[in-house]
Design a protein around this motif. Structure first.
Motif, mmCIF file in Angstrom:
data_model
loop_
_atom_site.group_PDB
_atom_site.id
_atom_site.type_symbol
_atom_site.label_atom_id
_atom_site.label_comp_id
_atom_site.label_asym_id
_atom_site.label_seq_id
_atom_site.Cartn_x
_atom_site.Cartn_y
_atom_site.Cartn_z
ATOM 1 N N UNK A 1 0.835 -1.205 0.000
ATOM 2 C CA UNK A 1 0.000 0.000 0.000
ATOM 3 C C UNK A 1 0.869 1.255 0.000
ATOM 4 N N UNK A 2 1.916 1.235 0.803
ATOM 5 C CA UNK A 2 2.817 2.388 0.869
ATOM 6 C C UNK A 2 3.530 2.615 -0.460
ATOM 7 N N UNK A 3 3.763 1.530 -1.194
ATOM 8 C CA UNK A 3 4.443 1.637 -2.488
ATOM 9 C C UNK A 3 3.463 1.939 -3.619
ATOM 10 N N UNK A 4 2.181 2.066 -3.289
ATOM 11 C CA UNK A 4 1.176 2.341 -4.310
ATOM 12 C C UNK A 4 0.771 1.118 -5.110
ATOM 13 N N UNK A 5 1.144 -0.079 -4.624
ATOM 14 C CA UNK A 5 0.804 -1.324 -5.326
ATOM 15 C C UNK A 5 -0.462 -1.917 -4.703
ATOM 16 N N UNK A 6 -1.602 -1.394 -5.107
ATOM 17 C CA UNK A 6 -2.879 -1.850 -4.565
ATOM 18 C C UNK A 6 -3.702 -2.421 -5.718
ATOM 19 N N UNK A 7 -3.671 -3.743 -5.946
ATOM 20 C CA UNK A 7 -4.484 -4.338 -7.011
ATOM 21 C C UNK A 7 -5.961 -4.022 -6.808
ATOM 22 N N UNK B 1 -13.037 -4.165 -16.095
ATOM 23 C CA UNK B 1 -12.955 -2.749 -16.470
ATOM 24 C C UNK B 1 -13.269 -1.880 -15.255
ATOM 25 N N UNK B 2 -12.395 -1.893 -14.253
ATOM 26 C CA UNK B 2 -12.679 -1.135 -13.030
ATOM 27 C C UNK B 2 -12.492 0.367 -13.226
ATOM 28 N N UNK B 3 -13.275 1.124 -12.488
ATOM 29 C CA UNK B 3 -13.049 2.562 -12.453
ATOM 30 C C UNK B 3 -11.769 2.836 -11.669
ATOM 31 N N UNK B 4 -11.204 3.984 -11.892
ATOM 32 C CA UNK B 4 -9.992 4.349 -11.171
ATOM 33 C C UNK B 4 -10.261 4.438 -9.672
ATOM 34 N N UNK B 5 -9.311 3.961 -8.872
ATOM 35 C CA UNK B 5 -9.407 3.989 -7.404
ATOM 36 C C UNK B 5 -10.620 3.211 -6.879
ATOM 37 N N UNK B 6 -10.914 2.109 -7.547
ATOM 38 C CA UNK B 6 -11.955 1.195 -7.053
ATOM 39 C C UNK B 6 -11.277 -0.070 -6.548
ATOM 40 N N UNK B 7 -11.635 -0.495 -5.360
ATOM 41 C CA UNK B 7 -10.989 -1.655 -4.731
ATOM 42 C C UNK B 7 -12.031 -2.681 -4.303
ATOM 43 N N UNK B 8 -11.871 -3.919 -4.788
ATOM 44 C CA UNK B 8 -12.724 -5.029 -4.382
ATOM 45 C C UNK B 8 -11.918 -5.967 -3.488
ATOM 46 N N UNK B 9 -12.453 -6.287 -2.328
ATOM 47 C CA UNK B 9 -11.852 -7.277 -1.434
ATOM 48 C C UNK B 9 -12.845 -8.412 -1.274
#
Length: 386
Positions: free
Chosen positions: A20-26, A187-195
């Motif tokens: 997360x700190x490195x900006x690697x958030x699938x 085709x996710x929108x930008x800054x959308x996160x699914x867990x």
């Protein structure tokens, strides 16, 4: 909910924070593990860290507006999806007429934030009991839920950050809902996160699993479990250390063993009974045992099989004279000392296979009387296999 409220799992927390700190958030991640390992609280803590305005020292700050809202499960950009069914507590339906998670959000908050147990540590059956479903009923995630998620994600984020969706028990999605969500994953929108949270990724569509990053959530380490129990029940409590081992990394089971011994005692009785009846080749008794087991709620049946597999493992350890690494104690240990000669290298594999096959059939809603009768008679053939 902060990471420090999640029991153990430090290596997983460190990995999530580092990425997360490195900006690697699938944009789509699959948290796989048992409820008692802390899958749900870990996912909430991860979401809070990402939304936090001032993260520090590998954790969310806990005091900013986002942290305050997520701690109350009221953040406008954090959405929860979970299995639902007809309930006296349900309020409203989706446009398609399906019940959705929003209809039971009040009970969900009550369940997740319950402080009588560690917040977020509960299983599927406990959720169904909370919303008062019948003992053999279970929830599902239907087409209307997928449509509701799509609608919510169509809006701009309220806080100009991530829009996060946590799908608890994602294996309860029907194919229509799963395929609808698959389009969002592609085709996710930008800054959308699914867990997506599940116990077994094998029950999900392969196309969904292939589009997610899997985060394996292992059982809680015995040392972390012992520390948690000592903080909760007092460092002088003599049960903390043996229970930390006996719980097998499951916080739900550990709390049960410390406070009520309820489910643990019941499962022990079921296990001891079937093995005694196998020992005496009591076939009529085995059939009666199977009928009694079939009458239990389906979640209780699944819980027994999980418990029994652990007992088989412990029995094998005793038969190999490796009881020093066993998690059993008390009357479980006394029983295993006598029973262990009948679990050995010639039948351990087939016994394990029988238990796992029964668990699979129960999860797939097989006829419980047929499943348990076949299971009991199969087990009886293996006990004397020398």
């Amino acid at each position: 909910m902060k990471f420090n409220e999640v029991v153990g799992l430090q290596s997983v927390k460190d990995w999530l924070v580092r990425d997360a700190d490195a900006g690697k958030i699938p944009h789509a991640q699959l948290f796989q593990g048992k409820p008692g390992s802390g899958v749900l609280p870990l996912a909430i803590a991860y979401a809070q860290y990402i939304h936090c305005e001032h993260p520090q020292n590998g954790d969310s700050c806990g005091v900013c507006r986002s942290c305050y809202q997520i701690a109350r499960l009221e953040h406008p950009d954090l959405h929860f999806v979970f299995p639902v069914n007809k309930s006296v507590y349900a309020v409203g339906t989706s446009a398609s007429g399906d019940l959705t998670s929003d209809s039971l959000m009040g009970k969900w908050r009550e369940m997740v934030l319950d402080r009588s147990v560690p917040p977020g540590y509960f299983n599927e059956r406990a959720w169904y009991d909370c919303i008062e479903l019948g003992k053999n009923s279970q929830g599902n995630i239907a087409r209307g839920e997928a449509a509701e998620i799509t609608r919510k994600l169509g809006y701009k984020s309220f806080e100009n950050g991530y829009k996060t969706v946590i799908i608890w028990m994602s294996e309860r999605m029907n194919d229509t809902a799963a395929n609808a969500l698959l389009k969002l994953f592609e085709e996710p929108d930008e800054n959308t996160l699914f867990l997506l949270l599940c116990e077994d990724s094998g029950t999900l569509l392969k196309t969904i699993v292939s589009r997610t990053r899997t985060v394996y959530v292992p059982p809680v380490e015995p040392s972390a479990m012992a520390e948690f129990l000592q903080e909760r029940y007092g460092r002088e409590n003599p049960l903390c250390l043996p229970v930390a081992k006996a719980a097998g990394g499951d916080v739900i089971r550990a709390v049960d063993l410390m406070e009520t011994r309820g489910a643990g005692d019941e499962n022990f009785e079921w296990f001891a009974e079937i093995m005694r009846r196998c020992f005496y080749t009591d076939h009529l008794g085995l059939i009666q045992w199977a009928e009694n087991m079939a009458s239990l709620p389906r979640e209780s049946q699944k819980g027994f099989l999980e418990y029994a597999l652990n007992m088989l493992r412990e029995s094998f350890m005793y038969s190999l004279q490796m009881d020093t690494v066993s998690y059993a104690y008390g009357r479980e240990a006394d029983f295993l000392r006598k029973f262990s000669p009948y679990v050995h290298h010639k039948n351990m594999e087939t016994l394990t296979e029988a238990f796992e096959k029964a668990a699979l059939h129960i999860r797939q809603n097989g006829n419980p009387k047929i499943v348990w009768t076949h299971f009991a008679l199969s087990i009886s053939k293996q006990i004397y296999k020398l």
